[in-house]
Write a protein that holds these residues in place. Structure first.
Motif, PDB file in Angstrom:
ATOM      1  N   LYS A  29       7.693  22.776 -25.758  1.00 11.24           N
ATOM      2  CA  LYS A  29       8.185  24.051 -24.544  1.00 11.24           C
ATOM      3  C   LYS A  29       5.545  23.906 -24.287  1.00 11.24           C
ATOM      4  O   LYS A  29       5.876  23.663 -23.272  1.00 11.24           O
ATOM      5  CB  LYS A  29       8.249  25.028 -25.331  1.00 11.24           C
ATOM      6  CG  LYS A  29       8.646  26.240 -23.651  1.00 11.24           C
ATOM      7  CD  LYS A  29       9.035  27.306 -24.409  1.00 11.24           C
ATOM      8  CE  LYS A  29       9.456  28.273 -22.920  1.00 11.24           C
ATOM      9  NZ  LYS A  29       9.804  29.506 -23.242  1.00 11.24           N
ATOM     10  N   ALA A  30       5.510  24.281 -25.345  1.00 14.04           N
ATOM     11  CA  ALA A  30       4.304  24.330 -25.158  1.00 14.04           C
ATOM     12  C   ALA A  30       3.309  22.588 -24.600  1.00 14.04           C
ATOM     13  O   ALA A  30       2.417  22.972 -22.990  1.00 14.04           O
ATOM     14  CB  ALA A  30       2.969  24.127 -26.355  1.00 14.04           C
ATOM     15  N   LEU A  31       4.045  21.956 -24.693  1.00 14.34           N
ATOM     16  CA  LEU A  31       3.181  20.162 -24.419  1.00 14.34           C
ATOM     17  C   LEU A  31       4.002  20.562 -23.444  1.00 14.34           C
ATOM     18  O   LEU A  31       3.506  19.927 -21.772  1.00 14.34           O
ATOM     19  CB  LEU A  31       3.724  19.321 -25.231  1.00 14.34           C
ATOM     20  CG  LEU A  31       3.326  18.310 -25.143  1.00 14.34           C
ATOM     21  CD1 LEU A  31       1.286  17.781 -24.971  1.00 14.34           C
ATOM     22  CD2 LEU A  31       3.627  16.833 -26.370  1.00 14.34           C
ATOM     23  N   LEU A  32       5.196  20.839 -22.930  1.00  7.84           N
ATOM     24  CA  LEU A  32       6.225  20.433 -21.440  1.00  7.84           C
ATOM     25  C   LEU A  32       5.507  21.222 -20.604  1.00  7.84           C
ATOM     26  O   LEU A  32       5.512  21.065 -19.157  1.00  7.84           O
ATOM     27  CB  LEU A  32       6.953  20.259 -21.262  1.00  7.84           C
ATOM     28  CG  LEU A  32       8.313  19.784 -22.869  1.00  7.84           C
ATOM     29  CD1 LEU A  32       9.735  19.700 -22.782  1.00  7.84           C
ATOM     30  CD2 LEU A  32       7.777  18.529 -21.438  1.00  7.84           C
TER      31      LEU A  32
ATOM     32  N   LEU B 268      16.625  20.264 -28.699  1.00  6.13           N
ATOM     33  CA  LEU B 268      14.795  20.165 -27.945  1.00  6.13           C
ATOM     34  C   LEU B 268      15.544  19.946 -26.192  1.00  6.13           C
ATOM     35  O   LEU B 268      14.499  19.937 -25.228  1.00  6.13           O
ATOM     36  CB  LEU B 268      14.962  18.901 -28.394  1.00  6.13           C
ATOM     37  CG  LEU B 268      13.768  18.703 -29.900  1.00  6.13           C
ATOM     38  CD1 LEU B 268      13.477  17.777 -30.454  1.00  6.13           C
ATOM     39  CD2 LEU B 268      12.658  19.922 -30.114  1.00  6.13           C
ATOM     40  N   ASP B 269      16.588  18.716 -25.951  1.00  6.94           N
ATOM     41  CA  ASP B 269      16.934  19.118 -24.794  1.00  6.94           C
ATOM     42  C   ASP B 269      17.130  20.452 -24.038  1.00  6.94           C
ATOM     43  O   ASP B 269      17.297  20.143 -22.888  1.00  6.94           O
ATOM     44  CB  ASP B 269      19.085  18.318 -25.110  1.00  6.94           C
ATOM     45  CG  ASP B 269      19.009  16.574 -25.396  1.00  6.94           C
ATOM     46  OD1 ASP B 269      17.333  16.435 -24.987  1.00  6.94           O
ATOM     47  OD2 ASP B 269      19.960  16.373 -25.509  1.00  6.94           O
ATOM     48  N   ALA B 270      17.873  21.454 -24.852  1.00  5.79           N
ATOM     49  CA  ALA B 270      17.919  22.809 -24.030  1.00  5.79           C
ATOM     50  C   ALA B 270      16.351  23.137 -24.260  1.00  5.79           C
ATOM     51  O   ALA B 270      16.095  23.669 -22.661  1.00  5.79           O
ATOM     52  CB  ALA B 270      18.469  23.973 -25.231  1.00  5.79           C
TER      53      ALA B 270
ATOM     54  N   GLU C 145      15.179  20.966 -21.014  1.00  5.98           N
ATOM     55  CA  GLU C 145      16.100  21.990 -19.628  1.00  5.98           C
ATOM     56  C   GLU C 145      15.430  23.239 -18.843  1.00  5.98           C
ATOM     57  O   GLU C 145      15.684  23.565 -17.864  1.00  5.98           O
ATOM     58  CB  GLU C 145      17.298  22.488 -20.002  1.00  5.98           C
ATOM     59  CG  GLU C 145      18.545  22.871 -18.508  1.00  5.98           C
ATOM     60  CD  GLU C 145      19.823  23.040 -19.020  1.00  5.98           C
ATOM     61  OE1 GLU C 145      20.765  22.294 -18.245  1.00  5.98           O
ATOM     62  OE2 GLU C 145      20.124  23.641 -20.335  1.00  5.98           O
ATOM     63  N   ASP C 146      14.896  24.360 -19.701  1.00  9.62           N
ATOM     64  CA  ASP C 146      14.651  25.372 -19.389  1.00  9.62           C
ATOM     65  C   ASP C 146      13.018  24.625 -18.731  1.00  9.62           C
ATOM     66  O   ASP C 146      12.825  25.764 -18.553  1.00  9.62           O
ATOM     67  CB  ASP C 146      14.253  25.777 -21.237  1.00  9.62           C
ATOM     68  CG  ASP C 146      15.777  26.858 -21.072  1.00  9.62           C
ATOM     69  OD1 ASP C 146      16.620  27.159 -20.913  1.00  9.62           O
ATOM     70  OD2 ASP C 146      16.138  27.174 -22.447  1.00  9.62           O
TER      71      ASP C 146
ATOM     72  N   VAL D  73      17.708  18.760 -14.266  1.00 12.19           N
ATOM     73  CA  VAL D  73      17.650  20.160 -13.198  1.00 12.19           C
ATOM     74  C   VAL D  73      18.980  20.784 -13.592  1.00 12.19           C
ATOM     75  O   VAL D  73      20.018  20.166 -13.681  1.00 12.19           O
ATOM     76  CB  VAL D  73      17.743  19.721 -11.871  1.00 12.19           C
ATOM     77  CG1 VAL D  73      17.960  20.656 -10.930  1.00 12.19           C
ATOM     78  CG2 VAL D  73      15.946  19.272 -11.848  1.00 12.19           C
ATOM     79  N   SER D  74      19.447  22.131 -14.037  1.00  8.08           N
ATOM     80  CA  SER D  74      21.151  22.632 -14.047  1.00  8.08           C
ATOM     81  C   SER D  74      21.287  21.928 -13.310  1.00  8.08           C
ATOM     82  O   SER D  74      21.577  21.549 -11.684  1.00  8.08           O
ATOM     83  CB  SER D  74      20.557  23.970 -13.959  1.00  8.08           C
ATOM     84  OG  SER D  74      21.956  25.004 -13.391  1.00  8.08           O
TER      85      SER D  74
END
Length: 783
Positions: free
Chosen positions: A326-329, A495-497, A500-501, A521-522
């Motif tokens: 998450k931090a990297l993305l 990781l997929d979650a 997505e978030d 995208v949702s």
């Protein structure tokens, strides 16, 4: 009566059952977590994405639990063995462990020794000796002799003598004792509290298993083993380097047969009224209790608890991976600036790719500044020409082999061509090679050599890390530890979650996004995402969100889920560039009518918007939470939640571990965060470790609360072990490096309890981290 799933989840999430019921209904209808958390706050009472992810995971578990409960009840009913008490216990079992304990005596299993003994008629002998220990076992056993025979289940050896009779009776009691649900639960609780995980090196594997050296003679309570150590232990056992066992803390060595009963053997005796009163059958019964513990109960619990330790460790490792990802993305994007990507290499050369402000590849090259060609000046000339021709402002350098040498080349280029005003940044190239050989890369860059595609990825991930990294399998991005040791299904789901978030938190420009980015995208599947790109290529840019409805296979439900996260920049309606959902456009028109202003006059007018009362516009469809979100969005439409772009500057002259000196203060980038600290790239080819005790002057329970992957930090060098490629760093810049010959610290993390207590003491006194602490922390990498 057992509470409903909604009630149980409400207790866990500390919210109301009606909120949970609404969230479950939305999930079952196909709504995504990002959509529900952003656009259905009234329905769920404001449950956020973290709560909803937990709800989604726990809902899956509880539904599996209910399915298993139904299957077990049906099985026991079919066997005609159901009783009201058993049904009540099964109905009220709160977890899978309790459910399986209750089912154990009725579980269909292969023909056991106890079943063979029961077929031979030995159950009455077992019952008689347990009920009346005053009976003489040998005399009673002699009454049950029987010739071999064949039963409906197969051949039976019969009962040839008294010893065989007593052995059979013992098997009957052992199975009965071991399958008693209440007793098993009590034994499990005792082992959880008093169990010790112990490991020894397999004889003759000392050299081959050197990376597991910290576990050659190791023990720790099972309740305190942290995830990284558990996974290292289990990997060492799997690779045949370590013998790992579970034992009771009251038995440091394998107990002798005639030793006094341990607490668990004592619990078995107490549960069935077995006492040593000197009666003829007392010793036989006591031995039966011991056999039950050693042969059945403990082996069952060892397998179960070590499995639970593995699952807990895997979950922790997956959570750490997810936080780092998450931090990297969500790292700061450099933005639309022409960028040169350098994929370092020595003998094979440095691959070069230049992308324009939109990420389009405009030029490529291969240069050979390093050994064996050493064409330094020629390489500088080529890079200078490319930078000038394409007005490059950023140089993105992969951090793989040759990165430091290539970084020096870029530094020389910056000095030589100062008029170009170039900035260089070293980025993680993890996953670039995976992308290069992927099917998507082949479609995206069909005529480009595979080796050059990596340089393209390195350039683009500086411009927009999120947009580029979504093209790569999250597991290949390289910000987790022991990732191959954990459940790949659970890891992928987690990781997929995260991806997505992150994608939906930032939003996606529908006119520039790649198919892999749109697929996150949702509500958009890979097929629909590709359909959007194909439609865009054929018809041109979308002028509005409404135009998306013309895309094949993009129906009303998909549009509802996705539209709020898709941006149309510079389109017909300014709201299309915001996170305001199209379903809320009439509400915005209502607000504008009330204000008697045009859309463009209201957007960005903070003073005006802050003066609005959300409750004034609330109705049955839109509540205060949604209206408040819309007003905030109108203040800064399409705002990016990611931080401002910044870079770390590596110190000149510090290029190898040998260049490091104690007390040297450097700037670096956090590359990975683990339970025991953070790894920092300081530009010497080997990341340094800031142990958890050196992250802050105050107590740190979780390193993620202090640092995150991609963060620029200042660190001080405490110790350097060039031979073992270990660098101990501290973020407490007032610390002083230990003097040569000083006594090393005690190992800081032998157990969580000791580590935390020691860490608190260290942070009060603020000593320098080093010695044994560094060795202990670095041991986590050995797996």
């Amino acid at each position: 009566m057992l509470p409903s799933i909604e009630q149980r989840l409400a207790l866990e999430l500390v919210c109301k059952p009606v909120q949970v019921a609404a969230a479950i209904a939305l999930l079952d209808e196909g709504a995504t977590v990002p959509f529900i958390s952003r656009y259905r706050k009234e329905a769920t009472g404001g449950l956020d994405d973290i709560q909803l992810r937990l709800l989604e995971e726990r809902l899956r578990y509880l539904r599996e639990l209910e399915d298993r409960r139904s299957a077990i009840i049906a099985s026991i009913v079919e066997q005609n063995k159901m009783t009201p008490a058993l049904l009540d216990a099964l109905t009220h079992a709160l977890d899978k462990t309790r459910l399986e304990d209750l089912y154990l005596p009725y579980k269909q299993k292969r023909r056991t020794k106890a079943q063979i003994a029961i077929e031979a008629g030995l159950a009455p002998l077992a019952d008689a000796l347990l009920a009346d220990p005053a009976l003489n076992p040998e005399d009673e056993a002699a009454k049950y002799l029987r010739e071999p025979f064949t039963s409906a289940d197969g051949n039976n050896p019969g009962v040839l003598d008294a010893k065989a009779a007593l052995d059979g009776a013992r098997q009957v009691l052992m199975e009965r004792f071991a399958e008693d649900a209440a007793l098993l639960a009590a034994l499990r609780a005792h082992v959880q509290e008093h169990g010790v995980v112990e490991s020894k090196v397999v004889a003759g594997k000392e050299d081959a298993g050197e990376k597991f050296a910290d576990y050659f003679d190791y023990s720790e309570p099972i309740s305190t083993v942290p995830s990284h150590r558990a996974l290292a232990l289990l990997r060492g056992r799997r690779e045949g380097m370590l013998e790992v066992v579970l034992r009771l803390d009251t038995e440091p060595e394998k107990p002798k047969w005639d030793a006094p009963h341990n607490p668990c053997e004592g619990r078995i005796c107490a549960a069935f009224g077995i006492k040593n009163l000197g009666r003829p059958a007392d010793k036989w019964l006591a031995d039966t209790a011991r056999w039950t513990w050693r042969v059945k109960s403990f082996m069952h619990l060892e397998t179960e608890l070590m499995g639970a330790l593995r699952e807990r460790a895997e979950l922790d490792a997956i959570n750490v991976f997810a936080l780092n990802l998450k931090a990297l993305l969500l790292a700061a994007p450099a933005g639309p600036r022409a960028t040169m990507g350098l994929d370092p290499g020595l003998r094979t050369g440095v691959k070069v790719a230049v992308v324009d402000t939109t990420g389009k590849v405009v030029d490529t090259a291969v240069i050979y500044p390093h050994q064996p060609r050493n064409d330094w000046e020629g390489s500088l000339h080529t890079l200078g020409q490319l930078a000038a021709k394409h007005q490059v402002s950023l140089i993105s350098i992969g951090n793989g082999t040759g990165s430091r040498e290539t970084d020096k080349l870029a530094q020389d280029l910056i000095k030589q061509r100062a008029e170009l005003k170039l900035t260089k940044i070293v980025v993680s190239e993890a996953g670039a090679s995976v992308y290069s050989a992927s099917e998507f890369a082949s479609r995206e860059l069909p005529d480009m050599d595979v080796t050059l595609r990596g340089a393209v990825s390195i350039a683009r991930r500086l411009q927009d890390p999120l947009a580029e990294l979504v093209k790569i399998d999250p597991k290949s991005i390289g910000v987790g530890q022991y990732q191959h040791d954990v459940s790949q299904t659970q890891l992928a789901r987690s990781l997929d979650a995260v991806v997505e978030d992150c994608v939906n938190a930032v939003g996606v420009d529908v006119n520039t996004a790649s198919a892999p980015l749109l697929a996150r995208v949702s509500g958009l599947s890979s097929a629909v995402a590709q359909s959007i790109v194909s439609y865009r290529d054929q018809k041109g840019a979308f002028a509005s969100r409404a135009a998306l409805r013309a895309v094949p296979r993009l129906g009303d439900k998909t549009f509802e889920q996705a539209a709020g996260f898709l941006r149309v920049m510079g389109g017909d309606n300014p709201l299309d560039a915001s996170s305001v959902h199209p379903e809320s456009y009439p509400l915005v028109e209502k607000i504008l009518a009330d204000l008697k202003k045009e859309m463009r006059a209201v957007i960005g007018d903070t003073a005006l918007l802050k003066g609005l009362n959300p409750a004034r516009y609330a109705d049955d469809k839109f509540g205060v939470p949604t209206i408040s979100d819309i007003i905030r969005e109108l203040e800064k439409p399409g705002r990016d939640p990611r931080p401002e772009f910044s870079t770390a500057t590596f110190k000149e002259g510090v290029e190898e571990i040998s260049d490091l000196r104690p007390d040297m203060i450097l700037e670096g980038v956090v590359t990975n965060v683990a339970a025991f600290g953070a790894f920092v790239d300081i530009g010497v080819h080997q990341d340094g470790l800031v142990h958890i005790s050196a992250l802050s002057n105050t107590f740190v329970k979780d390193p993620h609360s202090v640092v995150k992957a991609g963060q620029v930090v200042r660190v001080k060098v405490m110790e350097v072990d060039a031979k073992r490629k270990r660098i101990a760093l501290t973020m407490r810049l007032t610390d002083s490096a230990p003097q040569p010959g000083s006594k090393p610290e005690q190992r800081a993390d032998r157990t969580d309890g000791k580590r935390m207590a020691q860490q608190q003491q260290q942070q009060k006194q603020a000593p320098a981290p080093g010695g044994g602490s560094m060795a202990a922390a670095f041991a986590k990498l050995r797996g």
